[in-house]
Design an enzyme around this catalytic site. Structure first.
Site, mmCIF file in Angstrom:
data_model
loop_
_atom_site.group_PDB
_atom_site.id
_atom_site.type_symbol
_atom_site.label_atom_id
_atom_site.label_comp_id
_atom_site.label_asym_id
_atom_site.label_seq_id
_atom_site.Cartn_x
_atom_site.Cartn_y
_atom_site.Cartn_z
ATOM 1 C CB VAL A 74 -7.066 25.714 11.867
ATOM 2 C CG1 VAL A 74 -6.712 25.556 13.333
ATOM 3 C CG2 VAL A 74 -6.777 24.420 11.102
ATOM 4 N N PRO A 83 -5.583 27.770 2.731
ATOM 5 C CG PRO A 83 -6.176 26.350 0.956
ATOM 6 C CD PRO A 83 -5.014 27.097 1.538
ATOM 7 C CB CYS A 84 -4.473 24.620 6.511
ATOM 8 S SG CYS A 84 -4.432 23.190 5.405
ATOM 9 C CB SER A 85 -3.835 29.757 7.562
ATOM 10 O OG SER A 85 -2.608 29.090 7.795
ATOM 11 C CB THR A 98 -1.521 25.616 3.162
ATOM 12 O OG1 THR A 98 -2.525 24.982 3.956
ATOM 13 C CG2 THR A 98 -0.305 24.715 3.007
#
Length: 176
Positions: A64, A59-61, A57
């Site tokens: 992290v 935001p996650c990408s 996704t």
């Protein structure tokens, strides 16, 4: 009484908080898609758990990579491991790791874990209903700093797409 019945029916668990002990014995999958090998409650020393709603996704990408890039700085502050936990299968978390690292090995302190059934996330009270966007229950975006199984610090975003308090640089700066 009806509140208690609703809680039992929903199967909800109290969210982890500072001072809480993580007791979950759910084994999360790192490299073997058939067998979990990492039990968060059995980790020793200072570790960071980064809970994300979903691999790949946007935001996650964006969140992290900060943990990957700053892995050595976290280690220098006494962090033994950074565990990225996503409610996805192990094939997905490994493909995401390869994409985020450009196919290179992630720093040894960084681990990508699949909570493929969402059991760990649910047990620590960090699950939310993401059916409309991601097809089912997912993890809230959070970062927990642990000393053994004890939560020393916890950061939880107000909304899943937000990456503010859980941004790697902010957590690194706040580490004791």
């Amino acid at each position: 009484m009806s509140g208690l019945i609703d809680k039992i029916k929903s199967g909800s668990h109290k969210a982890i908080a500072t001072g809480a002990s993580i007791s979950s014995t759910v084994a999360l999958k790192e490299k073997n898609p058939e067998q979990g090998t990492v039990v968060i409650s059995q980790l020793t020393g200072k570790n960071i758990i980064v809970g994300v709603p979903g691999a790949f996704t946007p935001p996650c990408s964006s969140q992290v990579p900060g943990y990957i890039e700053n892995a050595q700085a976290f280690v220098e502050k006494g962090v033994a491991g950074i565990y990225i936990v996503a409610v996805n299968d192990a094939f997905t978390t490994q493909a995401w790791k390869e994409k985020l690292t450009g196919g290179a090995e992630a720093p040894p302190a960084v681990h990508f874990l699949a909570d493929d059934t969402g059991a760990f996330t649910k047990e620590i009270g960090m699950s939310f209903d993401a059916t409309g966007l991601l097809g089912g229950p997912r993890s809230q975006r959070y970062v927990a700093v642990l000393d053994g199984p004890i939560v020393k610090q916890i950061y939880v975003e107000d909304a899943a797409p937000s990456v503010t308090v859980t941004k790697a640089e902010n957590v690194l700066q706040a580490l004791n």
